[in-house]
Design an enzyme around this catalytic site. Structure first.
Site, mmCIF file in Angstrom:
data_model
loop_
_atom_site.group_PDB
_atom_site.id
_atom_site.type_symbol
_atom_site.label_atom_id
_atom_site.label_comp_id
_atom_site.label_asym_id
_atom_site.label_seq_id
_atom_site.Cartn_x
_atom_site.Cartn_y
_atom_site.Cartn_z
ATOM 1 N N CYS A 152 0.853 -1.189 0.000
ATOM 2 C CA CYS A 152 0.000 0.000 0.000
ATOM 3 C C CYS A 152 0.888 1.239 0.000
ATOM 4 O O CYS A 152 1.837 1.310 0.775
ATOM 5 C CB CYS A 152 -0.894 -0.018 1.235
ATOM 6 N N GLU A 197 -9.267 -1.390 -1.089
ATOM 7 C CA GLU A 197 -9.636 0.035 -1.144
ATOM 8 C C GLU A 197 -10.864 0.316 -0.273
ATOM 9 O O GLU A 197 -10.957 1.360 0.367
ATOM 10 C CB GLU A 197 -9.895 0.476 -2.595
ATOM 11 N N HIS A 235 -9.979 1.005 3.158
ATOM 12 C CA HIS A 235 -9.497 2.376 3.411
ATOM 13 C C HIS A 235 -10.661 3.299 3.786
ATOM 14 O O HIS A 235 -10.486 4.231 4.573
ATOM 15 C CB HIS A 235 -8.813 2.958 2.165
HETATM 16 ZN ZN LIG Z 1 -3.902 0.897 0.378
#
Ligand SMILES: [Zn+2]
Length: 186
Positions: A108, A153, A156
């Site tokens: 990441c 994602e 996140h």
């Molecule tokens: Zn990430």
């Protein structure tokens, strides 16, 4: 010229783990046509492509909105076995996950600028609903690398970093070692 300036600005703005922005609540988008939404989507695309990523979420560029994007393609870190178009996910919701899980290495850009990789177990397939950049409702069933990136994602947007989900800490690899593994598997 203006592109150059923007590019530099984005490099400085990749939010790193430990910054509270990555843990903040991300807001639902009320109006997809809001210029801030379009600007965020454009910056996400530029950032993702600049850093060789196959997905990026808005909090990673300092915007606490429920937006992420994916673009599965060949990068420094990935082979081009699965290829998928650029997709924009606004107000996404994962509505189904396969029981079958698979282990794939993840990195990441918000974790030490993709400097290390670790194995993470996630569902092999997912179904997701979202709005696209035109405000149209999209429903997608994804598998392979796309399903993986969608789940990373999506995390996140709820303040979760992949490092929290590494399933075997003995198998963490520095970027240089990980790239050797990718090279060998070609
Ligand atoms: Zn990430």
């Amino acid at each position: 010229m203006s592109k150059m300036i923007k590019f530099r600005m984005i490099i400085e703005n990749i939010i790193q783990i430990g910054n509270p922005i990555l843990r903040n609540k991300n807001e639902l988008i009320k109006n997809v046509k809001d210029p801030e939404v379009l600007k965020t989507v454009e910056n996400l695309v530029d950032t993702m492509r600049s850093f060789g990523m196959v997905g990026t979420a808005a909090p990673q560029i300092g915007v606490n909105l429920k937006i992420f994007i994916t673009e599965i393609r060949k990068t420094e870190y990935r082979k081009a076995k699965d290829v998928d178009e650029l997709r924009i996910f606004i107000n996404p919701k994962i509505i189904w996950k396969s029981k079958k899980e698979v282990v794939i290495y993840e990195g990441c850009s918000s974790v030490s600028h993709s400097d290390f990789f670790g194995p993470v177990k996630r569902s092999e397939k997912v179904k997701i609903v979202a709005l696209n950049e035109k405000g149209e409702k999209i429903k997608l069933k994804a598998s392979g690398l796309l399903a993986r990136v969608i789940q990373h994602e999506y995390d996140h947007l709820v303040g979760i970093e992949f490092v929290e989900k590494i399933c075997d800490f003995k198998k963490i690899m520095a970027k240089s070692e990980y790239l050797k593994m990718v090279e060998k598997s070609k």
